[in-house]
Design a protein around this motif. Structure first.
Motif, PDB file in Angstrom:
ATOM      1  N   SER A 178      -5.965 -10.503   6.129  1.00  0.00           N
ATOM      2  CA  SER A 178      -5.586  -9.831   5.425  1.00  0.00           C
ATOM      3  C   SER A 178      -4.295  -9.987   4.920  1.00  0.00           C
ATOM      4  N   THR A 179      -4.027  -9.768   3.465  1.00  0.00           N
ATOM      5  CA  THR A 179      -2.730 -10.038   2.946  1.00  0.00           C
ATOM      6  C   THR A 179      -2.383  -8.740   1.956  1.00  0.00           C
ATOM      7  N   LEU A 180      -1.439  -7.969   2.361  1.00  0.00           N
ATOM      8  CA  LEU A 180      -0.835  -6.906   1.666  1.00  0.00           C
ATOM      9  C   LEU A 180       0.273  -7.438   0.597  1.00  0.00           C
ATOM     10  N   VAL A 181       0.085  -6.932  -0.765  1.00  0.00           N
ATOM     11  CA  VAL A 181       0.989  -7.282  -1.626  1.00  0.00           C
ATOM     12  C   VAL A 181       1.484  -6.218  -2.743  1.00  0.00           C
ATOM     13  N   GLY A 182       2.779  -6.072  -2.771  1.00  0.00           N
ATOM     14  CA  GLY A 182       3.206  -5.018  -3.435  1.00  0.00           C
ATOM     15  C   GLY A 182       3.413  -5.587  -4.715  1.00  0.00           C
ATOM     16  N   THR A 183       3.045  -4.704  -5.808  1.00  0.00           N
ATOM     17  CA  THR A 183       3.140  -5.078  -7.255  1.00  0.00           C
ATOM     18  C   THR A 183       3.488  -3.800  -8.014  1.00  0.00           C
ATOM     19  N   PRO A 184       4.415  -4.405  -9.166  1.00  0.00           N
ATOM     20  CA  PRO A 184       4.680  -3.198 -10.006  1.00  0.00           C
ATOM     21  C   PRO A 184       3.849  -2.528 -10.820  1.00  0.00           C
ATOM     22  N   ARG A 185       2.632  -2.954 -11.065  1.00  0.00           N
ATOM     23  CA  ARG A 185       1.730  -2.487 -11.932  1.00  0.00           C
ATOM     24  C   ARG A 185       0.287  -2.994 -11.849  1.00  0.00           C
ATOM     25  N   LEU A 190       0.880  -0.539  -5.205  1.00  0.00           N
ATOM     26  CA  LEU A 190       2.111  -0.072  -5.991  1.00  0.00           C
ATOM     27  C   LEU A 190       3.177   0.120  -4.877  1.00  0.00           C
ATOM     28  N   ASP A 191       2.763   0.490  -3.859  1.00  0.00           N
ATOM     29  CA  ASP A 191       3.796   0.945  -3.010  1.00  0.00           C
ATOM     30  C   ASP A 191       3.504   0.789  -1.754  1.00  0.00           C
ATOM     31  N   ILE A 192       4.417  -0.285  -0.988  1.00  0.00           N
ATOM     32  CA  ILE A 192       3.816  -0.798   0.476  1.00  0.00           C
ATOM     33  C   ILE A 192       4.076   0.172   1.460  1.00  0.00           C
ATOM     34  N   ASP A 193       5.015   1.185   1.487  1.00  0.00           N
ATOM     35  CA  ASP A 193       5.138   2.353   2.473  1.00  0.00           C
ATOM     36  C   ASP A 193       3.955   3.073   2.466  1.00  0.00           C
ATOM     37  N   ALA A 194       3.555   3.380   1.219  1.00  0.00           N
ATOM     38  CA  ALA A 194       2.535   4.439   1.140  1.00  0.00           C
ATOM     39  C   ALA A 194       1.004   3.801   1.550  1.00  0.00           C
ATOM     40  N   ALA A 195       1.052   2.406   1.168  1.00  0.00           N
ATOM     41  CA  ALA A 195      -0.049   1.824   1.862  1.00  0.00           C
ATOM     42  C   ALA A 195      -0.212   1.431   3.346  1.00  0.00           C
ATOM     43  N   PHE A 196       1.048   1.254   3.990  1.00  0.00           N
ATOM     44  CA  PHE A 196       1.067   1.082   5.441  1.00  0.00           C
ATOM     45  C   PHE A 196       0.758   2.312   6.085  1.00  0.00           C
ATOM     46  N   ASP A 197       0.997   3.633   5.445  1.00  0.00           N
ATOM     47  CA  ASP A 197       0.668   4.876   6.062  1.00  0.00           C
ATOM     48  C   ASP A 197      -0.485   5.171   6.074  1.00  0.00           C
ATOM     49  N   VAL A 198      -1.546   4.622   5.243  1.00  0.00           N
ATOM     50  CA  VAL A 198      -2.969   5.104   5.259  1.00  0.00           C
ATOM     51  C   VAL A 198      -3.745   3.740   5.622  1.00  0.00           C
ATOM     52  N   ALA A 199      -3.337   2.395   5.471  1.00  0.00           N
ATOM     53  CA  ALA A 199      -4.152   1.474   5.600  1.00  0.00           C
ATOM     54  C   ALA A 199      -4.930   1.160   6.744  1.00  0.00           C
ATOM     55  N   MET A 256      -3.095   7.324  -2.512  1.00  0.00           N
ATOM     56  CA  MET A 256      -3.344   5.876  -2.063  1.00  0.00           C
ATOM     57  C   MET A 256      -4.504   5.867  -1.072  1.00  0.00           C
ATOM     58  N   GLY A 257      -4.725   6.643  -0.148  1.00  0.00           N
ATOM     59  CA  GLY A 257      -5.757   6.725   0.831  1.00  0.00           C
ATOM     60  C   GLY A 257      -7.411   6.951   0.157  1.00  0.00           C
ATOM     61  N   GLU A 258      -7.277   7.842  -0.635  1.00  0.00           N
ATOM     62  CA  GLU A 258      -8.473   8.143  -1.298  1.00  0.00           C
ATOM     63  C   GLU A 258      -8.856   6.880  -1.904  1.00  0.00           C
ATOM     64  N   GLN A 259      -8.033   6.436  -2.818  1.00  0.00           N
ATOM     65  CA  GLN A 259      -8.179   5.172  -3.695  1.00  0.00           C
ATOM     66  C   GLN A 259      -8.743   3.929  -2.823  1.00  0.00           C
ATOM     67  N   MET A 260      -8.012   3.723  -1.835  1.00  0.00           N
ATOM     68  CA  MET A 260      -8.215   2.602  -0.819  1.00  0.00           C
ATOM     69  C   MET A 260      -9.676   2.849  -0.397  1.00  0.00           C
ATOM     70  N   ARG A 261     -10.015   4.135   0.025  1.00  0.00           N
ATOM     71  CA  ARG A 261     -11.480   4.211   0.783  1.00  0.00           C
ATOM     72  C   ARG A 261     -12.515   3.773  -0.426  1.00  0.00           C
ATOM     73  N   ARG A 262     -12.360   4.508  -1.511  1.00  0.00           N
ATOM     74  CA  ARG A 262     -13.204   4.067  -2.754  1.00  0.00           C
ATOM     75  C   ARG A 262     -13.334   2.659  -3.211  1.00  0.00           C
ATOM     76  N   SER A 263     -12.025   1.909  -2.956  1.00  0.00           N
ATOM     77  CA  SER A 263     -12.216   0.776  -3.398  1.00  0.00           C
ATOM     78  C   SER A 263     -13.222   0.079  -2.322  1.00  0.00           C
ATOM     79  N   TYR A 264     -13.027   0.350  -1.296  1.00  0.00           N
ATOM     80  CA  TYR A 264     -13.915  -0.478  -0.254  1.00  0.00           C
ATOM     81  C   TYR A 264     -15.377  -0.016  -0.363  1.00  0.00           C
TER      82      TYR A 264
END
Length: 142
Positions: A119-126, A93-102, A60-68
């Motif tokens: 900022s808005t954080l939204v969990g989604t299934p896909r 895809l996972d709120i807890d994983a996002a909170f851990d790194v965001a 999640m963290g690596e994907q988030m960094r690259r997205s920014y």
């Protein structure tokens, strides 16, 4: 009426889906949801089970960094930066994983301990790609 300008990365899904990566209208830049890609390749894809379901959210963290990073690249084409962002929506895809790194990743991306962005954080299934964990949509004002 102000001119509209658009930007793309030239990745296959732009044409396949039919959209642009960013649109500038007046003093506002609308950045389509950014994902962790380098050209047509997904960066740090999530591991999938035999049914194509994510089994680990550790990237999640690596994907988030690259997205920014990708969003910043688009904004620079308009003479803007993440400092000009006024609103973001993170789809994960996972709120807890996002909170851990965001927190640290967002602070580093915006270059300050208190990013001045709604900022808005939204969990989604896909998301668009099975191994994709995060997508970040931005609006910037110049």
């Amino acid at each position: 009426m102000s001119a509209t300008r658009t930007e793309n990365f030239g990745v296959p899904w732009e044409e396949a889906y039919g959209y642009v990566q960013a649109v500038k209208r007046g003093d506002t830049i609308y950045v389509s949801g950014q994902l962790a890609h380098n050209g047509p390749e997904l960066v740090a894809p999530a591991p999938l089970d035999e049914n194509g379901k994510v089994i680990d959210y550790g990237n999640m963290g690596e994907q988030m960094r690259r997205s920014y990073t990708n969003a910043e690249a688009l904004l620079r084409r308009f003479g803007a930066s993440l400092a000009d962002v006024v609103e973001e929506v993170l789809y994960v895809l996972d709120i807890d994983a996002a909170f851990d790194v965001a927190g640290p990743i967002r602070k580093a991306a915006y270059g300050r301990d208190d990013p001045q962005v709604a900022s808005t954080l939204v969990g989604t299934p896909r998301l668009a790609f099975p191994a994709q964990l995060v997508e970040i949509k931005l609006t910037a004002r110049m």
